[in-house]
Design a protein around this motif. Structure first.
Motif, PDB file in Angstrom:
ATOM      1  N   ARG A   8      27.009  43.581  63.055  1.00 63.32           N
ATOM      2  CA  ARG A   8      26.149  44.063  61.975  1.00 63.32           C
ATOM      3  C   ARG A   8      26.960  44.170  60.686  1.00 63.32           C
ATOM      4  NH1 ARG A   8      22.625  49.679  62.016  1.00 63.32           N
ATOM      5  NH2 ARG A   8      21.562  49.350  60.004  1.00 63.32           N
ATOM      6  N   PRO A   9      26.508  43.501  59.617  1.00 62.41           N
ATOM      7  CA  PRO A   9      27.275  43.571  58.366  1.00 62.41           C
ATOM      8  C   PRO A   9      27.204  44.970  57.767  1.00 62.41           C
ATOM      9  CG  PRO A   9      25.171  42.467  58.002  1.00 62.41           C
ATOM     10  CD  PRO A   9      25.297  42.675  59.489  1.00 62.41           C
ATOM     11  N   LEU A  10      28.211  45.272  56.940  1.00 63.48           N
ATOM     12  CA  LEU A  10      28.227  46.570  56.264  1.00 63.48           C
ATOM     13  C   LEU A  10      27.047  46.684  55.307  1.00 63.48           C
ATOM     14  CD1 LEU A  10      31.996  47.055  55.339  1.00 63.48           C
ATOM     15  CD2 LEU A  10      30.704  48.344  57.040  1.00 63.48           C
ATOM     16  N   GLY A  11      26.469  47.854  55.250  1.00 66.17           N
ATOM     17  CA  GLY A  11      25.418  48.089  54.281  1.00 66.17           C
ATOM     18  C   GLY A  11      25.982  48.223  52.878  1.00 66.17           C
ATOM     19  N   LEU A  12      25.055  48.285  51.900  1.00 67.32           N
ATOM     20  CA  LEU A  12      25.477  48.378  50.508  1.00 67.32           C
ATOM     21  C   LEU A  12      26.292  49.637  50.252  1.00 67.32           C
ATOM     22  CD1 LEU A  12      25.346  47.399  47.583  1.00 67.32           C
ATOM     23  CD2 LEU A  12      23.184  48.645  47.338  1.00 67.32           C
ATOM     24  N   THR A  19      34.898  49.371  49.067  1.00 67.24           N
ATOM     25  CA  THR A  19      35.461  48.607  47.948  1.00 67.24           C
ATOM     26  C   THR A  19      36.138  49.519  46.939  1.00 67.24           C
ATOM     27  OG1 THR A  19      33.756  46.914  48.207  1.00 67.24           O
ATOM     28  CG2 THR A  19      34.927  46.983  46.105  1.00 67.24           C
ATOM     29  N   ILE A  20      35.484  50.625  46.594  1.00 62.55           N
ATOM     30  CA  ILE A  20      36.079  51.561  45.637  1.00 62.55           C
ATOM     31  C   ILE A  20      37.374  52.133  46.194  1.00 62.55           C
ATOM     32  CG2 ILE A  20      35.772  53.821  44.536  1.00 62.55           C
ATOM     33  CD1 ILE A  20      32.837  53.143  44.178  1.00 62.55           C
ATOM     34  N   ALA A  21      37.351  52.501  47.491  1.00 58.45           N
ATOM     35  CA  ALA A  21      38.559  53.068  48.097  1.00 58.45           C
ATOM     36  C   ALA A  21      39.707  52.065  48.056  1.00 58.45           C
ATOM     37  CB  ALA A  21      38.263  53.481  49.532  1.00 58.45           C
ATOM     38  N   ILE A  22      39.414  50.805  48.390  1.00 57.95           N
ATOM     39  CA  ILE A  22      40.465  49.783  48.395  1.00 57.95           C
ATOM     40  C   ILE A  22      41.005  49.560  46.984  1.00 57.95           C
ATOM     41  CG2 ILE A  22      40.899  47.324  48.773  1.00 57.95           C
ATOM     42  CD1 ILE A  22      38.976  47.467  51.130  1.00 57.95           C
ATOM     43  N   VAL A 297      51.303  57.720  44.714  1.00 60.95           N
ATOM     44  CA  VAL A 297      50.589  57.212  45.889  1.00 60.95           C
ATOM     45  C   VAL A 297      49.737  58.302  46.513  1.00 60.95           C
ATOM     46  CG1 VAL A 297      50.891  56.252  48.193  1.00 60.95           C
ATOM     47  CG2 VAL A 297      52.307  55.412  46.331  1.00 60.95           C
ATOM     48  N   GLY A 298      50.295  59.521  46.623  1.00 63.94           N
ATOM     49  CA  GLY A 298      49.527  60.621  47.198  1.00 63.94           C
ATOM     50  C   GLY A 298      48.281  60.923  46.398  1.00 63.94           C
ATOM     51  N   SER A 299      48.427  60.975  45.068  1.00 62.62           N
ATOM     52  CA  SER A 299      47.247  61.223  44.232  1.00 62.62           C
ATOM     53  C   SER A 299      46.271  60.064  44.328  1.00 62.62           C
ATOM     54  CB  SER A 299      47.677  61.440  42.777  1.00 62.62           C
ATOM     55  OG  SER A 299      48.331  60.286  42.266  1.00 62.62           O
ATOM     56  N   GLY A 300      46.799  58.837  44.517  1.00 59.87           N
ATOM     57  CA  GLY A 300      45.918  57.678  44.676  1.00 59.87           C
ATOM     58  C   GLY A 300      45.071  57.784  45.931  1.00 59.87           C
ATOM     59  N   ILE A 301      45.664  58.291  47.039  1.00 62.75           N
ATOM     60  CA  ILE A 301      44.901  58.447  48.281  1.00 62.75           C
ATOM     61  C   ILE A 301      43.788  59.482  48.088  1.00 62.75           C
ATOM     62  CG2 ILE A 301      45.063  59.232  50.667  1.00 62.75           C
ATOM     63  CD1 ILE A 301      47.902  58.073  50.718  1.00 62.75           C
ATOM     64  N   VAL A 302      44.132  60.584  47.438  1.00 61.96           N
ATOM     65  CA  VAL A 302      43.117  61.622  47.197  1.00 61.96           C
ATOM     66  C   VAL A 302      41.997  61.076  46.312  1.00 61.96           C
ATOM     67  CG1 VAL A 302      42.702  63.878  46.155  1.00 61.96           C
ATOM     68  CG2 VAL A 302      44.773  63.482  47.505  1.00 61.96           C
ATOM     69  N   LEU A 303      42.378  60.372  45.233  1.00 62.99           N
ATOM     70  CA  LEU A 303      41.363  59.806  44.338  1.00 62.99           C
ATOM     71  C   LEU A 303      40.515  58.765  45.047  1.00 62.99           C
ATOM     72  CD1 LEU A 303      43.362  59.438  40.997  1.00 62.99           C
ATOM     73  CD2 LEU A 303      41.524  61.045  41.492  1.00 62.99           C
ATOM     74  N   ALA A 304      41.142  57.970  45.943  1.00 68.23           N
ATOM     75  CA  ALA A 304      40.383  56.963  46.682  1.00 68.23           C
ATOM     76  C   ALA A 304      39.302  57.620  47.525  1.00 68.23           C
ATOM     77  CB  ALA A 304      41.323  56.133  47.551  1.00 68.23           C
ATOM     78  N   LEU A 305      39.646  58.729  48.183  1.00 63.98           N
ATOM     79  CA  LEU A 305      38.655  59.437  48.997  1.00 63.98           C
ATOM     80  C   LEU A 305      37.537  60.010  48.129  1.00 63.98           C
ATOM     81  CD1 LEU A 305      41.049  61.301  51.478  1.00 63.98           C
ATOM     82  CD2 LEU A 305      39.616  59.302  51.949  1.00 63.98           C
ATOM     83  N   LEU A 306      37.923  60.631  46.996  1.00 72.64           N
ATOM     84  CA  LEU A 306      36.911  61.235  46.128  1.00 72.64           C
ATOM     85  C   LEU A 306      35.992  60.183  45.523  1.00 72.64           C
ATOM     86  CD1 LEU A 306      39.061  63.937  44.267  1.00 72.64           C
ATOM     87  CD2 LEU A 306      37.418  64.293  46.111  1.00 72.64           C
TER      88      LEU A 306
END
Length: 547
Positions: A8-12, A19-22, A297-306
């Protein structure tokens, strides 16, 4: 046969969030790597410069101190009263009391015998063979660091070290210039240690900082434990002639950011050729850039989640109305009647999509009108808006199967390629549009003028019963005149001409395909005869073409 992929493909929503997280995480990683490397270079440059500055500061301080001490002794030697041993003794005692860096100060006569001395040390001793007396008889003398052999055990010195002194002496002269003795001083090496302590006290937060003072021959005069009295462990540093810094691996296997500065003397004091080396472990320097990378990098991980969470909710506003539209479209596709595309809210683009789909469904209910429009599009040349080759061929086939008659004209532009090559395809397209518009204005309503492709056009002129046949010569002249009118392109006027081949059906042949070939042969005859003219096909044209 391979089994279909049932994943099953990923939904929108999931696609947007992932995509935003990556993107955010990738940006943070790239920025961390770039900033970390840049910071490491900048920190190395900054620390290297600070090490060089520290070494230069200490070198200047040592030179300044030695210059001041040399000037002090030179000034005292010019006082006439000091030539009296009694006066000299009281002055020496006072100087020794006030200046704790003086290990010993004394006065000799011309023969080198000590006639006055601090604390009575060496009083009456013969030091005529010592450089402090020999060089002092010649003029102001500053001697390099040396061990105090004669005074060993008689003056205080640093624990664990042989006492070291720096000699300063100056001649005692009469008014006629006769040298009657020498004022000689041994300065304790403790003042150099004191200078280093004063210099590095404000730098206590610089972990791992080490300082070396080297003599002119590269021997360590002051340095960490175990290095004093030996050559510098990194010989290349002691051979450098310019101040500067570098990152060097020392014998202990550690890389140090190392600054080097050379004593250059001061004013009339030439200096003793000392070299000052300041170093700090490179891993301490680069640890700061490593911490900076970790923070980024740590702040990037937090921002990626948010941001991915925000993207998930934002995408929901898009996916919900799209899902409603897709469900309605699926029901319409399955043949269910009375289903309409819903009028959804949300983003302006989705509302526009909903309205467009509703309009499309309404249009599809009137298939005949839609198909006719699609057919018109399929038969239209997009550049000139004239009928295209497909329409032209189908029209000829449909209209020449009965007892009628028609004239066929093939029209090919002259001089078009140079315009297209010189001014570009956009200019060529503008010329073709102008020519198409002019041709459309010349022909009658029931005539068909089409663009076959490139700069090639063709026309079919049907002859209706009760209607006079067209004067092809006069018509061709009008076509040539119209095409020859200049076309303005970006303020530049360009001209093209045209050659025309004419044939008639059924007069020239009963087969329309053959008549069209006759018209084509006449066209090339017009080209060969000089272009920008019309040629009516006759049998002689075919015979010449066959030769």
């Amino acid at each position: 046969m391979a089994a279909p992929d049932r994943r099953r493909p990923l939904g929108l929503r999931a696609t947007v969030a992932v995509t935003i997280a990556i993107l955010v995480l990738g940006s943070a990683l790239a920025k961390g790597l770039f900033v970390g490397n840049s910071a490491a270079d900048a920190l190395a440059q900054e620390v290297g410069s600070s090490m060089t500055g520290l070494a230069q500061s200490l070198a200047r301080q040592l030179d300044s101190t030695m210059w001041a001490r040399a000037n002090q002794i030179a000034a005292l030697s010019r006082i006439d009263a000091l030539k009296d041993p009694a006066v000299a003794q009281s002055t020496i005692d006072e100087l020794k009391r006030r200046d704790t860096t003086i290990a010993w100060i004394g006065m000799t006569d011309a023969g080198g015998r000590v006639v006055a001395a601090s604390n009575g040390l060496l009083l009456g001793a013969d030091i005529s063979r010592r450089p402090v007396h020999q060089e002092g008889m010649k003029g102001l003398f500053v001697g390099d660091v040396h061990e105090a052999v004669a005074l060993k055990g008689q003056v205080p010195y640093l624990q664990g070290e042989t006492p070291k002194f720096v000699d300063v002496s100056a001649p005692l002269q009469k008014s006629d210039g006769t040298v009657v003795g020498v004022l000689a001083t041994h300065y304790s090496w403790e003042w150099a240690h004191a200078s280093i302590r004063q210099l590095i006290e404000p730098l206590a937060d610089l972990k791992g900082l080490s300082l070396f003072i080297l003599s002119a021959d590269g021997t360590v005069l002051i340095g960490p434990d175990g290095s004093v009295g030996r050559p510098l462990p990194v010989p290349v540093l002691s051979t450098r002639t310019r101040d500067g810094w570098s990152a060097d691996v020392w014998p202990d296997g550690v890389t140090y950011v190392t600054g080097v500065a050379h004593g250059k003397g001061l004013h009339d004091y030439a200096g003793l050729g000392w070299t000052v080396v300041a170093r700090q472990p490179a891993d301490i320097v680069f640890a700061q850039s490593g911490r900076l990378q970790q923070i980024i990098v740590g702040s990037g991980i937090v921002l990626a989640l948010l941001f991915s969470l925000a993207g998930w909710f934002a995408a929901g506003r898009i996916s919900r109305p799209l899902s409603a539209i897709a469900d309605a479209a699926a029901r319409i596709g399955s043949g269910e009647r009375g289903v309409e595309i819903p009028d959804v809210g949300g983003a302006a683009e989705i509302r526009r999509l909903s309205a467009s789909l509703r309009d499309m469904v309404d249009s599809l209910t009137n298939k005949d009108a839609a198909l006719m429009r699609l057919e018109d599009i399929a038969y239209e040349d997009r550049l000139t808006a004239l009928p295209n080759r497909r329409y032209f061929e189908q029209y000829v086939e449909a209209s020449t199967g009965g007892n009628g008659s028609a004239t066929v004209m093939y029209i090919d532009l002259d001089g078009f390629k140079p315009v297209n090559d010189r001014l570009g395809h956009d200019a060529g397209d503008a010329v073709l549009r102008q020519v198409g518009s002019r041709l459309a204005a010349i022909f009658r309503d029931d005539d068909v003028i089409a663009r076959l492709g490139g700069d090639e056009f063709a026309a079919v002129l049907p002859r209706r019963p009760g209607r006079a046949a067209p004067d092809t010569g006069e018509l061709a002249a009008r076509i040539i005149a119209a095409v020859n009118e200049p076309v303005s392109i970006d303020g530049e006027k360009v001209r093209v001409g045209c050659s025309i081949g004419i044939a008639a059906w059924p007069e020239d042949d009963g087969d329309m395909a053959t008549v069209m070939r006759h018209a084509d042969a006449a066209l090339y005859k017009a080209k060969r005869d000089g272009r920008n003219r019309a040629v009516r096909w006759v049998r002689q044209v075919a015979e010449r073409a066959a030769e």
